[in-house]
Design a protein around this motif. Sequence first.
Motif, mmCIF file in Angstrom:
data_model
loop_
_atom_site.group_PDB
_atom_site.id
_atom_site.type_symbol
_atom_site.label_atom_id
_atom_site.label_comp_id
_atom_site.label_asym_id
_atom_site.label_seq_id
_atom_site.Cartn_x
_atom_site.Cartn_y
_atom_site.Cartn_z
ATOM 1 N N GLU A 298 0.811 -1.228 0.000
ATOM 2 C CA GLU A 298 0.000 0.000 0.000
ATOM 3 C C GLU A 298 0.838 1.269 0.000
ATOM 4 O O GLU A 298 0.344 2.337 -0.354
ATOM 5 C CB GLU A 298 -0.937 0.013 1.226
ATOM 6 C CG GLU A 298 -2.008 -1.060 1.228
ATOM 7 C CD GLU A 298 -1.484 -2.355 1.830
ATOM 8 O OE1 GLU A 298 -2.275 -3.292 1.980
ATOM 9 O OE2 GLU A 298 -0.276 -2.428 2.146
ATOM 10 N N GLU A 300 3.133 2.045 -1.957
ATOM 11 C CA GLU A 300 3.393 2.473 -3.336
ATOM 12 C C GLU A 300 2.119 2.851 -4.077
ATOM 13 O O GLU A 300 2.187 3.309 -5.216
ATOM 14 C CB GLU A 300 4.116 1.347 -4.099
ATOM 15 C CG GLU A 300 5.414 0.885 -3.461
ATOM 16 C CD GLU A 300 6.468 1.992 -3.458
ATOM 17 O OE1 GLU A 300 6.407 2.867 -4.341
ATOM 18 O OE2 GLU A 300 7.336 1.992 -2.558
ATOM 19 N N TRP A 301 0.957 2.630 -3.455
ATOM 20 C CA TRP A 301 -0.294 2.941 -4.138
ATOM 21 C C TRP A 301 -0.562 4.437 -4.144
ATOM 22 O O TRP A 301 -0.294 5.150 -3.179
ATOM 23 C CB TRP A 301 -1.470 2.228 -3.466
ATOM 24 C CG TRP A 301 -1.455 0.725 -3.611
ATOM 25 C CD1 TRP A 301 -0.558 -0.028 -4.283
ATOM 26 C CD2 TRP A 301 -2.417 -0.164 -3.051
ATOM 27 N NE1 TRP A 301 -0.865 -1.359 -4.201
ATOM 28 C CE2 TRP A 301 -2.031 -1.474 -3.433
ATOM 29 C CE3 TRP A 301 -3.565 -0.027 -2.267
ATOM 30 C CZ2 TRP A 301 -2.741 -2.610 -3.079
ATOM 31 C CZ3 TRP A 301 -4.278 -1.143 -1.925
ATOM 32 C CH2 TRP A 301 -3.873 -2.444 -2.319
ATOM 33 N N GLN A 302 -1.165 4.878 -5.215
ATOM 34 C CA GLN A 302 -1.533 6.281 -5.293
ATOM 35 C C GLN A 302 -2.724 6.579 -4.387
ATOM 36 O O GLN A 302 -2.837 7.679 -3.826
ATOM 37 C CB GLN A 302 -1.865 6.650 -6.746
ATOM 38 C CG GLN A 302 -2.159 8.144 -6.933
ATOM 39 C CD GLN A 302 -2.385 8.489 -8.396
ATOM 40 O OE1 GLN A 302 -2.332 7.617 -9.268
ATOM 41 N NE2 GLN A 302 -2.618 9.764 -8.670
ATOM 42 N N LEU A 303 -3.587 5.589 -4.201
ATOM 43 C CA LEU A 303 -4.761 5.754 -3.334
ATOM 44 C C LEU A 303 -4.544 5.135 -1.953
ATOM 45 O O LEU A 303 -5.506 4.924 -1.201
ATOM 46 C CB LEU A 303 -5.985 5.120 -3.999
ATOM 47 C CG LEU A 303 -6.418 5.726 -5.326
ATOM 48 C CD1 LEU A 303 -7.617 4.963 -5.885
ATOM 49 C CD2 LEU A 303 -6.751 7.200 -5.176
ATOM 50 N N TYR A 305 -3.052 6.362 0.799
ATOM 51 C CA TYR A 305 -3.350 7.285 1.899
ATOM 52 C C TYR A 305 -4.852 7.503 2.066
ATOM 53 O O TYR A 305 -5.385 7.371 3.181
ATOM 54 C CB TYR A 305 -2.633 8.620 1.674
ATOM 55 C CG TYR A 305 -3.023 9.684 2.672
ATOM 56 C CD1 TYR A 305 -2.591 9.624 3.990
ATOM 57 C CD2 TYR A 305 -3.847 10.752 2.284
ATOM 58 C CE1 TYR A 305 -2.951 10.598 4.899
ATOM 59 C CE2 TYR A 305 -4.211 11.721 3.187
ATOM 60 C CZ TYR A 305 -3.765 11.639 4.509
ATOM 61 O OH TYR A 305 -4.140 12.599 5.403
#
Length: 329
Positions: A298, A300-303, A305
């Motif tokens: 998570e 590295e995920w853009q969503l 946060y």
Amino acid sequence: MLLIHGICQTSGDKLVPRTLSVEDEIPSGAIWIDLLNPTGPEDAKIEQHLGISIPTREEMHDLEPSEIIYAENGAHYMTARIICQSDTNVPRLADVTFILTEKALVTVRYDEPGAFNIFKNRVTKPGGCELEPAGVIEGLIEAVVDRAAEVLRGVGDRIDMRSRQIFDGDSAHVEHGRAYQAVVRKIGQYEHIISNVRESMVSVERVLLYLSANFKRTKKAAGGFNPEWRSSLRDVQAIEEHATFLSSKLQFMLDATLGLVSIEQNKIIKLFSVVSVALMPPTLIASIYGMNFKTMPELEWQLGYPMAVGLMILFAVLPYLFFRWKKWL
């Protein structure tokens, strides 16, 4: 002050008060001598006139239980505690000594109980009391009892008002914790007044019991002899029972007030408990994503946060809705 109450020679059915100095002669028909803050010469004048001993203020205050009521040289000495300053929030008891002889009644006092003013207004009217020393002391005791009943009635009215404030759910007294302290303080003041009245009535009852056993009335009342202080004794005992009832009512009010305080405290503790439970899942999620392990996808995920914040909000709302569903809030 030397206040002499003598039989009025014109009407013959009332007492006429006279204020005398030490140099004045005491009227032969005086049946009540009221000594208010007497001086040494005034005491000596009465002692010479009646052949009795007048106790000083210190002697009245330091009396042993065996010396409160006694007989000496044909005179009956009785000291009672009369409620004084009853119109204030902190009334107190005043020592009053009654010296009853066949010739006159002498009262020695260093305070001004309201009962004495009540009785003075009565005896200056025709038929205010029996025109003998025993009748005067009986009338005085009746005035003391009437004043005690009046004080208890006033306290009872205030207790009823406080009771309505305590148990009225819309009252500000139930909504603010500081007001509970004022209620408890008032309950303490009322109990102080009631205990003073009860203590006064106990001392008056001792006087009446002594008179009933040792001083026989000679004045005939309508229809026969006077019933030997029984009526006054019943009145005193009724006041004592009323004082006991009010004291029990105050105890109930105190228990109820403390119970309401406990309920308010439980509500506050419950609120803190619910907030703590509701914040536990968001805290867990924040702790997991605060570890910053390299293998956590998570990060590295853009969503990532928004997803973590959304989970924290969701798991904070769910416990709240559950508590509302269970009606714990």
